[in-house]
Design a protein around this motif. Structure first.
Motif, mmCIF file in Angstrom:
data_model
loop_
_atom_site.group_PDB
_atom_site.id
_atom_site.type_symbol
_atom_site.label_atom_id
_atom_site.label_comp_id
_atom_site.label_asym_id
_atom_site.label_seq_id
_atom_site.Cartn_x
_atom_site.Cartn_y
_atom_site.Cartn_z
ATOM 1 N N MET A 1 0.877 -1.077 0.056
ATOM 2 C CA MET A 1 -0.053 -0.160 0.128
ATOM 3 C C MET A 1 0.888 1.224 0.000
ATOM 4 N N PHE A 2 0.451 2.228 -0.497
ATOM 5 C CA PHE A 2 1.126 3.556 -0.604
ATOM 6 C C PHE A 2 0.398 4.670 -0.209
ATOM 7 N N ILE A 36 -8.109 4.026 -2.532
ATOM 8 C CA ILE A 36 -9.085 3.617 -1.655
ATOM 9 C C ILE A 36 -9.558 4.663 -0.615
ATOM 10 N N ALA A 37 -8.793 5.862 -0.583
ATOM 11 C CA ALA A 37 -9.205 6.952 0.250
ATOM 12 C C ALA A 37 -8.254 8.127 -0.264
ATOM 13 N N PHE A 81 3.989 1.268 2.563
ATOM 14 C CA PHE A 81 3.991 0.613 3.546
ATOM 15 C C PHE A 81 3.370 -0.761 3.691
ATOM 16 N N ALA A 82 3.405 -1.842 4.397
ATOM 17 C CA ALA A 82 2.858 -2.855 4.640
ATOM 18 C C ALA A 82 1.529 -2.867 5.396
ATOM 19 N N ALA A 83 0.413 -2.984 5.064
ATOM 20 C CA ALA A 83 -0.921 -2.737 5.722
ATOM 21 C C ALA A 83 -1.071 -4.032 6.732
ATOM 22 N N THR A 84 -0.582 -4.512 7.384
ATOM 23 C CA THR A 84 -0.550 -5.637 8.017
ATOM 24 C C THR A 84 -1.805 -5.897 9.066
ATOM 25 N N LYS A 85 -2.328 -4.683 9.481
ATOM 26 C CA LYS A 85 -3.609 -4.488 10.283
ATOM 27 C C LYS A 85 -4.521 -3.494 9.851
ATOM 28 N N THR A 86 -5.745 -3.995 9.401
ATOM 29 C CA THR A 86 -6.815 -3.065 8.969
ATOM 30 C C THR A 86 -8.021 -3.180 9.840
ATOM 31 N N PRO A 88 -12.014 -4.101 9.704
ATOM 32 C CA PRO A 88 -12.595 -5.406 8.872
ATOM 33 C C PRO A 88 -13.067 -4.923 7.525
ATOM 34 N N ALA A 89 -13.445 -3.782 7.311
ATOM 35 C CA ALA A 89 -13.889 -3.474 5.942
ATOM 36 C C ALA A 89 -12.754 -3.233 5.028
ATOM 37 N N LEU A 90 -11.592 -3.196 5.617
ATOM 38 C CA LEU A 90 -10.369 -3.017 4.585
ATOM 39 C C LEU A 90 -9.694 -4.478 4.414
ATOM 40 N N SER A 91 -10.094 -5.550 4.904
ATOM 41 C CA SER A 91 -9.617 -6.772 5.117
ATOM 42 C C SER A 91 -8.678 -7.348 3.907
ATOM 43 N N ALA A 92 -9.419 -6.706 2.612
ATOM 44 C CA ALA A 92 -8.966 -7.201 1.291
ATOM 45 C C ALA A 92 -7.545 -6.649 1.149
ATOM 46 N N TYR A 93 -7.232 -5.627 1.848
ATOM 47 C CA TYR A 93 -5.999 -4.914 1.451
ATOM 48 C C TYR A 93 -4.849 -5.491 2.580
#
Length: 99
Positions: A1-2, A36-37, A81-86, A88-93
């Protein structure tokens, strides 16, 4: 993710005429699933975009296509960055750290 942080390099009165083209550019990348935002920074000296892509080169290419860039009114700082925690609505990322 960026995280794509844009900073205005010109007064807002030069930014505003390019806003409709910038919004159309944003809309197209949302439709492609890249963004995504996004939103303005406060104070209004630029904005932030959260984006997903296979690599940094693609994100740099996308940033170069922003009408704000071609119009000479902003510059980008791109942070990967690595989105290792999101949420629930962003779990696909969610991503896993490399081994």
């Amino acid at each position: 993710m960026f995280v794509m942080e844009l900073t205005y390099t010109a007064p807002v009165d030069r930014v505003d005429p390019l806003l409709p083209a910038h919004v159309a550019w944003l809309d197209a990348l949302y439709a492609q699933g890249v963004f995504i935002a996004s939103g303005r920074k406060n104070p209004r000296d630029g904005g932030i975009i959260l984006a997903v892509a296979d690599d940094r080169a693609r994100i740099e290419e996308i940033a170069a296509g922003d009408p704000f860039v071609s119009g000479g009114v902003c510059s980008y700082r791109i942070t990967e960055f690595a989105a290792t925690k999101t949420a629930p609505a962003l779990s696909a990322y969610r991503e896993q750290l490399p081994a």
